[in-house]
Design a protein around this motif. Sequence first.
Motif, PDB file in Angstrom:
ATOM      1  N   UNK A 162       0.841  -1.204   0.000  1.00 46.64           N
ATOM      2  CA  UNK A 162       0.000   0.000   0.000  1.00 46.64           C
ATOM      3  C   UNK A 162       0.869   1.245   0.000  1.00 46.64           C
ATOM      4  N   UNK A 163       0.792   1.993  -1.092  1.00 47.49           N
ATOM      5  CA  UNK A 163       1.539   3.241  -1.212  1.00 47.49           C
ATOM      6  C   UNK A 163       0.720   4.388  -0.628  1.00 47.49           C
ATOM      7  N   UNK A 164       1.349   5.299   0.126  1.00 45.45           N
ATOM      8  CA  UNK A 164       0.617   6.471   0.617  1.00 45.45           C
ATOM      9  C   UNK A 164       0.350   7.495  -0.474  1.00 45.45           C
ATOM     10  N   UNK A 165       1.147   7.448  -1.544  1.00 43.83           N
ATOM     11  CA  UNK A 165       0.991   8.319  -2.713  1.00 43.83           C
ATOM     12  C   UNK A 165       1.805   7.690  -3.842  1.00 43.83           C
ATOM     13  N   UNK A 166       1.573   8.138  -5.071  1.00 42.98           N
ATOM     14  CA  UNK A 166       2.296   7.585  -6.201  1.00 42.98           C
ATOM     15  C   UNK A 166       3.755   8.002  -6.187  1.00 42.98           C
ATOM     16  N   UNK A 167       4.641   7.051  -6.567  1.00 40.15           N
ATOM     17  CA  UNK A 167       6.066   7.353  -6.599  1.00 40.15           C
ATOM     18  C   UNK A 167       6.721   6.716  -7.821  1.00 40.15           C
ATOM     19  N   UNK A 168       5.965   6.457  -8.864  1.00 36.87           N
ATOM     20  CA  UNK A 168       6.438   5.915 -10.129  1.00 36.87           C
ATOM     21  C   UNK A 168       6.771   4.420 -10.005  1.00 36.87           C
ATOM     22  N   UNK A 169       7.122   3.821 -11.162  1.00 39.32           N
ATOM     23  CA  UNK A 169       7.188   2.371 -11.223  1.00 39.32           C
ATOM     24  C   UNK A 169       8.477   1.775 -10.656  1.00 39.32           C
TER      25      UNK A 169
END
Length: 481
Positions: free
Chosen positions: A84-91
């Motif tokens: 689970x990411x708290x926000x997007x950070x790329x691939x």
Amino acid sequence: MNLIPVILSGGVGSRLWPVSREAHPKPFMALPDGQNLIQKTFLRAAKLEGVSEVLTVTNRELLFKTEDEYRTVNKTGHAQGFILEPFGRNTAAAVAMAALQLNDSHGPDAHMLVLAADHLIQNEAAFAAAVAKAVKLSADGWLVTFGIQPQYPETGFGYIEAGVGTGLDGTLKVARFVEKPDLETAKGYVAAGNYFWNSGMFCFKVGSVLEELKKHAPDVLAAAAAVKDASRLTEAPNYRCLALDADAFAQVPDISVDYALMERSDKVATVPCDIGWSDIGSWNAVSELTEADAQGNRFEGEVLSHNARNNFVHSEDRLTALVGVDDLLVIDTPDALMISHKDHCQDVKHIVGQLKASGHHLHKLHRTVHRPWGTYTTLEEGERFKIKRIVVKPQASLSLQMHHHRSEHWIVVSGMAVVVNDDRELMLNTNESTFIRAGHQHRLKNPGVIDLVLIEVQSGDYLGEDDIVRFEDVYGRVDKA
């Protein structure tokens, strides 16, 4: 063989607004057959030979929605994992986190198959054959891409230039990755015969990708390892969930796995394939999933037309009529209508940009909003009032909460409700109601086995969704002091 599909579910799909929004992104869009893209991706992955777990990397706000979508199609009970990411950070961050987690849970010899949650693959037999080849390559230490046979000179995709063979029939070493070309360059690529669309799907052995990250993107790997050490892992039978620490995750470089690793490594190969692949990147692509009538029109919903040609209409909730128009995209939702010429379908994202810049909520939310406990639909709102339809799933519970600026009146339409209203707890059945004053702590729970449906009437000086103070929550949404 131990194969773990890793589904990356992080894109918003702004070119598919107004159906795709931040809180209901592209992977959750229902297609004409009733399934959505993330369900199709899960099913396609779970069917592959040797799969022991399906791991999904997604935003933490979408966990419960994703679990609901999987639950309806996961009939065989495949083990599930989540990061689970708290926000997007790329691939690159997503792939590194998945590799570290799988190294702990499955070991360095496991194979990870990286898939996008929002792609459509219509030839699943050909896809399975391509994956089997990719696994053989990855067993020998290759980082494997899936090169899509180009059907036409597409300018919206990156390309893979293939070189000599790897030694495995039909597979090729990658000479280079190239950016999205102009039309003339794309025509040359298609004519050359050794250029393929870059699908953004990968396969590698866990140990191999960690070794290559350490060599070519050590900053990404080190930062991801620090995130893992700072994060919370929850485990249960057939279930594993790693909730990433936000402060640590913010330190991971924001870069794609293509730039960070694939373009730098000398161990990259491609499996050319023709698998009926589409990234469903525009409304034109969505329209191709619906059969055209004699005038070239494609309709989803109740549509009437007269002297209209080559249009696409998506209108599920009301009648749409077209008269004397050609080459239009008409996308109608309960709270937003988008009309575009087909030639400008890629420009829909600019409308989303305007909505964000103005602070308008329609870039993020639909009229019906999904929550861990169910949904709410805004039926009507005006000055000092808002009316909602609330559906609470069986055994689900809203948080114990309080509002500073609004009072609420709840009327049960169907099912039963247990209500905490300040210092009282009461049971409400169909056609019964209660009133909750501003400043009173309250909670709503469905103790039954069918959905609880109620109407909520809000009144007050301020009715925004941010006027919520949570005291207890079974879904972990109470901020730590």
